[in-house]
Structures are given as structure tokens and as C-alpha cells.
Scaffold this motif. Structure first.
Motif, PDB file in Angstrom:
ATOM      1  N   ARG A 247       0.629  -1.108  -0.088  1.00 25.20           N
ATOM      2  CA  ARG A 247      -0.254   0.160   0.151  1.00 25.20           C
ATOM      3  C   ARG A 247       0.870   1.845   0.259  1.00 25.20           C
ATOM      4  N   GLN A 248       0.143   2.628  -1.004  1.00 26.93           N
ATOM      5  CA  GLN A 248       1.205   3.688  -0.729  1.00 26.93           C
ATOM      6  C   GLN A 248       0.878   4.226   0.233  1.00 26.93           C
ATOM      7  N   LEU A 249       1.307   5.015   1.052  1.00 32.79           N
ATOM      8  CA  LEU A 249       1.009   6.450   2.260  1.00 32.79           C
ATOM      9  C   LEU A 249       0.732   7.845   1.264  1.00 32.79           C
ATOM     10  N   THR A 250       0.460   9.051   1.253  1.00 29.11           N
ATOM     11  CA  THR A 250       0.600   9.768   0.652  1.00 29.11           C
ATOM     12  C   THR A 250       0.226  10.758   1.743  1.00 29.11           C
ATOM     13  N   TRP A 251       1.047  11.733   2.200  1.00 32.20           N
ATOM     14  CA  TRP A 251       1.133  12.504   2.920  1.00 32.20           C
ATOM     15  C   TRP A 251      -0.108  13.786   2.937  1.00 32.20           C
ATOM     16  N   LEU A 252      -1.236  14.095   3.690  1.00 29.80           N
ATOM     17  CA  LEU A 252      -1.571  14.930   3.487  1.00 29.80           C
ATOM     18  C   LEU A 252      -0.874  16.687   4.746  1.00 29.80           C
ATOM     19  N   TRP A 253      -0.551  16.808   3.671  1.00 32.15           N
ATOM     20  CA  TRP A 253       0.277  18.326   5.054  1.00 32.15           C
ATOM     21  C   TRP A 253      -0.971  19.235   4.696  1.00 32.15           C
ATOM     22  N   ASN A 254      -1.470  19.375   4.247  1.00 33.90           N
ATOM     23  CA  ASN A 254      -2.492  20.658   4.656  1.00 33.90           C
ATOM     24  C   ASN A 254      -4.372  20.261   4.881  1.00 33.90           C
ATOM     25  N   HIS A 255      -3.616  19.024   5.848  1.00 35.27           N
ATOM     26  CA  HIS A 255      -5.229  19.071   6.835  1.00 35.27           C
ATOM     27  C   HIS A 255      -4.044  18.238   7.690  1.00 35.27           C
ATOM     28  N   GLY A 256      -4.884  17.930   9.213  1.00 33.30           N
ATOM     29  CA  GLY A 256      -4.051  17.967  10.654  1.00 33.30           C
ATOM     30  C   GLY A 256      -3.376  18.466  11.335  1.00 33.30           C
ATOM     31  N   ARG A 257      -4.126  18.518  12.557  1.00 34.78           N
ATOM     32  CA  ARG A 257      -3.488  19.731  13.723  1.00 34.78           C
ATOM     33  C   ARG A 257      -2.890  19.703  14.219  1.00 34.78           C
ATOM     34  N   ASN A 258      -2.081  20.343  14.952  1.00 35.60           N
ATOM     35  CA  ASN A 258      -0.945  19.507  16.247  1.00 35.60           C
ATOM     36  C   ASN A 258      -1.073  21.045  17.464  1.00 35.60           C
ATOM     37  N   GLU A 259      -0.695  20.232  18.280  1.00 35.63           N
ATOM     38  CA  GLU A 259      -1.385  20.567  19.658  1.00 35.63           C
ATOM     39  C   GLU A 259       0.384  21.059  20.557  1.00 35.63           C
ATOM     40  N   VAL A 260       0.855  22.634  19.973  1.00 36.28           N
ATOM     41  CA  VAL A 260       2.208  22.472  20.298  1.00 36.28           C
ATOM     42  C   VAL A 260       2.327  22.792  21.772  1.00 36.28           C
ATOM     43  N   LYS A 261       3.434  22.927  23.118  1.00 35.77           N
ATOM     44  CA  LYS A 261       3.381  23.187  23.817  1.00 35.77           C
ATOM     45  C   LYS A 261       4.778  24.770  24.067  1.00 35.77           C
ATOM     46  N   ALA A 262       4.281  25.940  24.661  1.00 30.42           N
ATOM     47  CA  ALA A 262       4.709  27.367  23.862  1.00 30.42           C
ATOM     48  C   ALA A 262       5.281  27.719  25.506  1.00 30.42           C
ATOM     49  N   ASN A 263       6.374  28.065  25.931  1.00 32.88           N
ATOM     50  CA  ASN A 263       6.841  28.653  26.936  1.00 32.88           C
ATOM     51  C   ASN A 263       7.464  29.747  26.144  1.00 32.88           C
ATOM     52  N   LEU A 264       6.109  30.386  26.144  1.00 32.12           N
ATOM     53  CA  LEU A 264       6.370  31.862  25.985  1.00 32.12           C
ATOM     54  C   LEU A 264       5.769  32.962  26.869  1.00 32.12           C
ATOM     55  N   SER A 265       5.476  32.271  28.533  1.00 34.14           N
ATOM     56  CA  SER A 265       4.469  32.651  29.142  1.00 34.14           C
ATOM     57  C   SER A 265       5.719  34.047  29.663  1.00 34.14           C
ATOM     58  N   ARG A 266       4.320  34.415  30.909  1.00 33.92           N
ATOM     59  CA  ARG A 266       5.584  35.291  32.066  1.00 33.92           C
ATOM     60  C   ARG A 266       6.482  33.876  32.953  1.00 33.92           C
ATOM     61  N   LYS A 267       7.144  34.205  33.375  1.00 27.58           N
ATOM     62  CA  LYS A 267       7.524  33.776  34.448  1.00 27.58           C
ATOM     63  C   LYS A 267       6.409  33.581  35.795  1.00 27.58           C
ATOM     64  N   GLY A 268       7.427  31.441  36.033  1.00 31.12           N
ATOM     65  CA  GLY A 268       5.653  31.515  36.726  1.00 31.12           C
ATOM     66  C   GLY A 268       4.661  30.727  36.488  1.00 31.12           C
ATOM     67  N   LYS A 269       4.032  31.380  35.155  1.00 32.64           N
ATOM     68  CA  LYS A 269       2.932  30.996  34.848  1.00 32.64           C
ATOM     69  C   LYS A 269       3.215  29.884  33.894  1.00 32.64           C
ATOM     70  N   PRO A 270       2.049  28.730  33.357  1.00 30.72           N
ATOM     71  CA  PRO A 270       2.576  28.187  32.904  1.00 30.72           C
ATOM     72  C   PRO A 270       2.497  28.073  31.593  1.00 30.72           C
ATOM     73  N   PRO A 271       2.938  27.095  30.481  1.00 31.37           N
ATOM     74  CA  PRO A 271       3.299  27.315  29.482  1.00 31.37           C
ATOM     75  C   PRO A 271       2.542  27.455  28.591  1.00 31.37           C
ATOM     76  N   PHE A 272       1.728  28.191  27.358  1.00 34.10           N
ATOM     77  CA  PHE A 272       0.852  28.560  26.653  1.00 34.10           C
ATOM     78  C   PHE A 272       0.516  27.133  25.607  1.00 34.10           C
ATOM     79  N   THR A 273      -0.504  27.322  25.166  1.00 32.68           N
ATOM     80  CA  THR A 273      -0.597  25.723  24.613  1.00 32.68           C
ATOM     81  C   THR A 273      -1.630  25.987  22.925  1.00 32.68           C
ATOM     82  N   PHE A 274      -0.521  25.627  21.305  1.00 31.79           N
ATOM     83  CA  PHE A 274      -1.065  26.574  20.697  1.00 31.79           C
ATOM     84  C   PHE A 274      -2.044  25.379  19.588  1.00 31.79           C
TER      85      PHE A 274
END
Length: 772
Positions: free
Chosen positions: A575-602
Motif C-alpha cells: 500500500r502507498q501512503l500519501t501525506w496530506l500536509w494541508n490537513h491535520g492539526r497539532n497542539e504545541v506547548k510554548a514556553n513563552l509565558s511570563r515567568k511562573g505562569k504555565p506555558p501556552f498551548t497553540f
């Protein structure tokens, strides 16, 4: 009293004649004693048997005829003459009408005729029967002879007077005056007795009744009720007239049961229905719309019951109902448009105003259409008793306002937007993110009410399937049970084939869940905590590969994909796999918050994920550098990076949309992201995503219809071998109605395509031949 000689005709007749008068009522109700009755019978018997015996002996002596000769002709002739004299001698009392005289004498005469028939029983059984068997059709049994003489010498001479007086009595009764109904009944029934077929006495014959009474009765009835109905309607409204009609019809039916023959009952109803109903149907139609506006179901029901007696009058009423429903629905649609335009002016729907779209709220639109349907469905159920004609009118009206209202279609040939709006309605109550207060009265039942009337069911299937696909891969379905119940309803309303692709989508999701569990043990990447792969059958899902998304995967993701591909190939070789990069979603943890605050989820797309991963290496990139790093095209990068710049995750230099896609424009990741929400969705703000999806849906729908029409045409032509264009088009339209309405221009294009592919051959300008 001594009996006369059995051979003496005159003596025998003189002996029985006085008693015959008593039997027939010459002295009123005075009858005869049993002894006198038996004496008459015996005298007739003696004469007939003696005469017959003597005739037989004479014939034997002459050796001419050995047959037994039956006597009766002489006494039969005397009886016939006596009856004529008796009937013509009947006189009418001074204080009675002819009708009363006729009925009084008829009743007494028919009773006497029955007794007289018994007196001449021997003659009836032998001489009369022998004469009739020999072909004599001017000889009758005594009872019949009496009736025929009455018909000739009493009825025929006075028929017009009798019928006129009878009809006068009937009209007096119609005018609510007290009459002797027994007179009417006896007079009418006498006409039936008088209808004797001399060729076949046993055959019922209503010729006298029909020619002398029924025709006049029906004519008088028509005139009477025409005058009455015209006069009544000039002074009363239609509702009162309908009540009057019901009363009159019941009275006439009761009257016909009392003294009319069954033959007249049907003709009478036809006459009454014509005069009382058909000739005044237009007045009822005019009142019908007023009754609908006032929701007066009882009076509409009364009108329907009357008009249903004349089936030809129902179709105009059904047409009026259909047009009224269309007009009412049009008013509702205009209210929706007005409310939608007002909300845009008030700034309540700024995105729509900006895009120039005037698409309505799916819930408001669908529930408004349902309200119209339910209102008039109740009218059809209660007032019209679910009559198929009115069900069809309701369906036609609903089909019209669902598919071709001013919101659904911008023009006569424009595709309807209702399938798309209805799919969005379903998406609203099937998504887990929907607020319960907003979807509390949204359900599958409402969906199916409108779906039943959607003409382009394939368009609904395409839009619904795309939204279902999003719910499945984004895991935003409210519940799997609810999704499957809606799918089952769609299958029941249409066909198993209709939901095949969507059913396979659910199967793919279940298989993908198994792959997810197997892949969990192979995650050796510290960056990726969870990987959820979806293996989707290319022919079932509404996703297509976009060659513009030729992405350069970062090394952090490449190892995971390699592991997954190896795992998949272990189970599915070839079987042949073809990746559909224009679809799909990701949850990314980003340490861009103020010090002492929990990180953001994008929440980001695959392209946005790769953009963010790049910023792990350095803080600033130019647009050109990111373009080279990702390997995509400028328009995609421009669209994907826009939300990040708009919501201040990336600092753009120089700022402004006009500089965003310039190669030298730089983007710097912020050290501290400011947002009230810890979970930020950058996917929902993508530009042109919906437009691209709409274009893809239209393209796939057009291709699907082309394939469907091609299959239909080939199947039809394979069976027919040859067909004219009109025959082929009509057959294709019939077969495709369950999915969509095929247009002539689309059929022509497909035929031309099949001719190019050598499936068909054009014989002349209007005929095609199938090529095996």
C-alpha cells in the motif's frame, strides 16, 4: 248458489263477474268471503277442465289430432275486456287530488290483482303457460294482465298529471311543509311495477320509472337547488353556504332512501354535487385563502368534504394551497434576509459583512423552513385527511421553497445553497464545541424533515461528508452514537449506497485508533509526546493531495514518520501512503509565558508547526528564509504566517499586510506572549481556507455528477442499443432524481465525452447508437 254448467261460457262468466268486482275493489274496501272466493275458483276450474276434455274427445273422434287441447282463450278475452271496463270506470272523489285518487285505487287494485291471479290459477298454469311457450307474447298470467291494463288505461293517459303532482309534493317537502310521504312513495313504486318487459316477464325493467319520473325529477331537482343556492349565496357568506349544503345533501339522501330506486340515487347525487358544489366551487376557492390565513381548520375541512364529492374540483384547491404555502414561505425567507441584513448593519456579524456574504444562520434558516412545513402539514393532516393530492401539493411547495427560495438560489439556474446550509446545521449540533444553549432544539429529526425535500442530495452528501471528515480527524464530534444515528437516518431516507463513503470513514477511524496504540510504543522522540495518525482511504474521504504542499520536514518529525511508515508496511505490504500536509492539526506547548505562569498551548497546522519549530533554532527569520526552509510556495506561507503576525506571536518588520510576503520582511518570535487564554487557536483564523474548501467541494461534486451521468447513459444505451436525445435525457433525469436534477447541458457534455471515448456513436443530429 248453484254452479253453472261447466260447458257454459256465458253462464260461467255471469257467475264469477260480480265477485271479480268485489275482489278488485269495485265496492271500496268490501272484500269477498272465502266461500265466494272458492266458488269463483271452482267455476273457472270446471269450465277450463271440461272444455279441454271435450276438445280432446272431439279430436280423437275425428282422428285429426290426438293432443290434449287446453281451454282458456274465451274466458281470457272476457277477463281482458272486463279489466278495461273496470279501470276506465274508476272515478275520482271531488275532495281528493289525482295523486290521492291514483294511490288509493292503485293500492286496492294491486291487492285484488293478486287474489284474482289465484282465482284463475288453473288457466295460468295450463293455458297461459302453453300459449307463451308456443310463442304468444300477447298472453300473460292474470296478475301481469291486470298491471298491463292499468298501465294502458290508467297510467298512460294520466302520466303527466301524476308525475307533476308527485314532484309538487316533493318540492313542498323540501320547503319544510308537511306532506304525506306515503303518497309519494306508493306513486313512485307503482312506476317500477308498471315497467314490465312483455318479451321477458322475469327481467327487471325500469323504463317507465326512468322515462316518466327520473328524468323529470332530476331536472326539477337541479332547477330547485340552482335557484336556492344562487339566492342563498347572494345573502350569506360561503361558510354558511357550506353548512346549508351539508344539510341539504343529508335531506336528499334521506329522501332518496325513503322512496327512490337505487338507479336514481347515484344520478341524484351527481346532480346535487354539480348544482350545489361544482357550480359554486369558485366562491369556495375565493374563501379558501381567507380561511387559511385565519387558521380556520374546521371550515377548511368542511370545504374539503364537499369538494371531495366532485374530485375534479380538488386540484384547483390543491394548487391554491401550494401557491399559498410558497407565498408564506417567501415571506418567512424575506424576514430572515431582513434580520440578517440588519445584524450586519449593526456590526453583529462583521466577518460576513467584510466578505460580502449574506449567508443566514443555519439554525434560523432551517427552523424557519420547518415551521412552515409543520404548520401546513397539520392542515393537510387535519383538514384534508392526508389526501394524496394535498400531500403532493405540500411536498411540491416545500420542495420549491427549500431549494429555490431567494436565499437558497440567486437565479433559476443557480445551484441551491440549501444543501450546504443544511450540512452546516447538522455540523452545529454534532460538534462537541457547540454551546448546549444554542443547539438544544437542533436535532436529527429536524435535519431529516428538510433533507426529504432537498433536490440536490448529492450536494448535501458532499458538504456533510466534508464536515464529518473534519469532525472525525479533529476529534470534535459530540458522540459517535449520535453521528451513527444520523448516518442511519440518511441511509433510510435515501439508500445504502448514499452513505457508503461515510460508513467507510468511520471504519477508517476505528482502524486508525488501533494504529495509534501500536505507534505509542515506538515513540522515542522527546519532542513529540503523542502521535495520532489517520489512515484514510483516498476514494472515500473528501481530501486530495495538494502539490503546493511539498514540505521539507524538520529532523524532529522525520524520525517519527519513518517509524510509522515501517509499522504500517509490516501490516499492509504494497500500500502507498500519501501525506496530506494541508490537513491535520497539532497542539504545541510554548514556553513563552511570563515567568511562573504555565506555558501556552497553540493549536496550529502542519505548516505552522514547522514555522514554530524553526524558531527553536533562532529568533528571527526573513520571509525568504522561511520559504526556503519549508519548501512551500509564497502564497501558502503568507496565509499560514498571517495569524501568527496578527495575534502578535511573531513581530513583523516592517509591519503591515502589504509587506508580509516580501522576501526581506523579517519575523521575530516574542519572548513573552500576551493572551488571556492559555489555549490559542491559530487555525481558525486562516485566510481563504473556507473558499478553498468550497472550490474543492464544487469540483468534486461536478466530477461525481459527470461520472454518475456517464454510468447512467452507458447503462441505458447498453440496454436500448439506440435512442433519441429526448428519450435518453428523460431516462437519465428519471434515474438521477434521487441524487440531483440532471440539466440538459450537462447531459450533452457527457454524451459528447462518451462519443469521444467511443462508447457512443451519433447516427444523426438527434439519435445515438451504443458501441459494444
Amino acid at each position: 248458489m248453484s254452479f253453472p254448467s261447466s260447458s257454459d261460457l256465458d253462464g260461467t262468466w255471469s257467475f264469477i263477474q260480480p265477485s271479480l268486482g268485489l275482489i278488485l275493489g269495485a265496492s271500496g274496501d268490501q272484500g269477498v268471503t272465502p266461500a265466494v272466493y272458492m266458488n269463483c275458483y271452482t267455476a273457472v276450474y270446471n269450465y277450463c277442465t271440461n272444455k279441454s276434455r271435450n276438445s280432446s274427445l272431439a279430436n280423437n273422434n275425428n282422428a285429426v289430432n290426438n293432443s290434449y287441447s287446453l281451454a282458456g282463450a274465451e274466458i281470457y278475452a272476457k277477463l281482458e275486456a272486463y279489466l278495461v271496463k273496470f279501470i276506465t270506470g274508476l272515478t275520482q272523489d271531488a275532495n281528493e287530488s289525482f295523486l290521492e285518487f291514483y294511490v288509493r285505487k292503485w293500492k286496492r287494485f294491486t291487492i285484488g290483482a293478486g287474489y284474482m291471479n289465484n282465482v284463475f290459477d288453473y288457466m295460468n298454469r295450463y293455458w297461459v303457460q302453453k300459449e307463451r311457450s308456443d310463442g304468444r307474447r300477447d298472453v300473460f298470467d292474470v296478475s301481469t294482465l291486470c298491471i298491463l291494463q292499468w298501465k294502458t288505461h290508467m297510467f298512460t293517459n294520466n302520466a303527466d298529471k301524476l308525475i307533476n303532482e308527485t314532484l309538487v309534493q316533493i318540492e313542498l317537502q323540501r320547503n319544510n311543509q308537511i306532506v304525506d310521504t306515503n303518497l309519494i312513495s306508493v306513486a313512485i313504486k307503482s312506476l317500477v311495477y308498471l315497467g314490465i318487459d312483455i318479451q321477458d316477464l322475469k327481467k327487471p325493467n325500469l323504463v317507465v320509472y326512468i322515462n316518466n319520473f327520473e328524468k323529470s325529477y332530476l331536472e326539477k331537482t337541479a332547477i330547485y337547488y340552482k335557484n336556492e343556492s344562487d339566492d342563498f349565496l347572494s345573502k350569506h357568506n360561503v361558510v354558511d353556504y357550506m353548512k346549508k349544503c351539508e344539510t341539504r345533501l343529508n335531506e336528499e339522501i334521506s329522501r332518496s332512501n325513503n322512496y327512490l330506486e337505487d338507479h336514481t340515487k347515484k344520478a341524484l347525487l351527481v346532480t346535487l354535487y354539480d348544482v350545489l358544489i361544482k357550480q359554486h366551487a369558485e366562491q369556495m376557492y375565493d374563501q379558501f385563502l381567507t380561511l387559511l390565513e385565519n387558521n380556520e381548520t374546521d371550515h377548511i375541512q368542511r370545504m374539503y368534504k364537499l369538494l371531495s364529492k366532485v374530485p375534479s374540483t380538488l386540484q384547483p384547491l390543491a394548487d391554491a394551497l401550494e401557491n399559498y404555502i410558497k407565498n408564506e414561505a417567501s415571506k418567512v425567507i424575506e424576514e430572515i434576509k431582513k434580520g440578517n441584513d440588519q445584524s450586519m448593519e449593526d456590526g453583529e456579524d462583521a466577518p460576513k459583512k467584510k466578505s460580502g456574504s449574506n449567508a443566514p444562520n443555519p439554525k434560523v434558516y432551517v427552523h424557519s423552513l420547518i415551521a412552515v412545513y409543520l404548520k401546513f402539514n397539520e392542515v393537510v393532516d387535519n383538514a384534508f385527511h392526508k389526501d394524496p393530492i394535498f400531500i403532493k401539493s405540500l411536498d411540491n411547495a416545500c420542495r420549491y421553497f427549500v431549494n429555490r427560495n431567494s436565499i437558497a438560489a440567486s437565479g433559476p439556474k443557480a445551484p441551491s445553497k440549501t444543501p450546504d446550509i443544511l450540512a452546516k446545521y447538522a455540523d452545529s449540533f454534532l460538534k462537541s464545541s457547540a454551546k448546549e444553549a444554542e443547539t438544544i432544539d437542533m436535532n436529527a429529526e429536524n435535519l431529516m424533515i428538510i433533507f426529504k425535500f432537498v433536490e440536490e442530495k448529492d450536494a448535501f452528501e458532499e458538504h456533510y461528508r466534508r464536515m464529518l471528515a473534519k469532525r472525525l480527524i479533529n476529534n470534535t464530534s459530540k458522540s459517535e452514537e449520535l453521528e451513527e444515528s444520523v448516518l442511519k437516518r440518511l441511509q433510510e431516507e435515501n439508500s445504502l449506497e448514499y452513505t457508503t463513503k461515510m460508513s467507510k470513514m468511520f471504519a477508517d477511524m476505528k482502524q486508525s485508533e488501533d494504529l495509534k496504540l501500536k505507534m505509542k510504543d515506538r515513540l522515542d522522540n522527546n519532542l513529540v509526546k503523542e502521535f495520532v495518525p489517520y489512515i484514510l482511504a483516498n476514494s472515500m474521504w473528501p481530501f486530495s493531495k495538494n502539490d503546493d504542499y511539498q514540505l521539507n520536514l524538520p529532523i524532529e518529525l522525520q524520525s517519527i514518520l519513518d517509524n510509522f511508515k515501517k509499522l504500517y508496511e509490516e501490516s499492509h505490504n504494497g500500500r502507498q501512503l500519501t501525506w496530506l500536509w494541508n490537513h491535520g492539526r497539532n497542539e504545541v506547548k510554548a514556553n513563552l509565558s511570563r515567568k511562573g505562569k504555565p506555558p501556552f498551548t497553540f493549536i496550529v497546522t502542519n505548516v505552522q508547526l514547522m514555522i514554530l519549530l524553526a524558531f527553536n533554532k533562532k529568533k528571527t527569520y526573513s520571509f525568504g528564509e522561511l520559504l526556503e526552509l519549508l519548501g512551500t510556495i509564497p502564497t501558502i506561507l503568507d496565509n499560514q504566517i498571517a495569524p501568527m503576525a496578527k495575534y502578535k506571536l511573531l513581530e513583523q518588520n516592517p509591519p503591515g499586510l502589504e509587506h508580509q510576503n516580501k522576501p526581506d520582511t523579517t519575523f521575530t518570535i516574542v519572548d513573552e506572549y500576551k493572551s488571556r487564554k492559555l489555549k490559542v487557536n491559530f487555525v481558525s483564523s486562516l485566510r481563504n481556507e473556507q473558499k478553498q474548501e468550497d472550490d474543492d467541494a464544487k469540483k468534486e461534486l461536478d466530477e461525481s455528477r459527470k461520472n454518475y451521468l456517464s454510468a447512467c447513459i452507458v447503462r441505458i444505451m447498453k440496454a436500448r442499443k439506440t435512442a433519441s436525445h429526448n428519450e435518453l435525457y428523460n431516462e437519465v433525469v428519471t434515474q438521477s432524481l434521487s441524487r440531483f436534477h440532471a440539466r440538459n447541458i450537462d447531459v450533452k457534455k457527457v454524451i459528447s465525452h462518451l462519443i469521444d471515448k467511443e462508447f457512443l456513436k451519433r447516427i444523426d443530429n438527434n439519435t445515438y447508437e451504443y458501441l459494444a
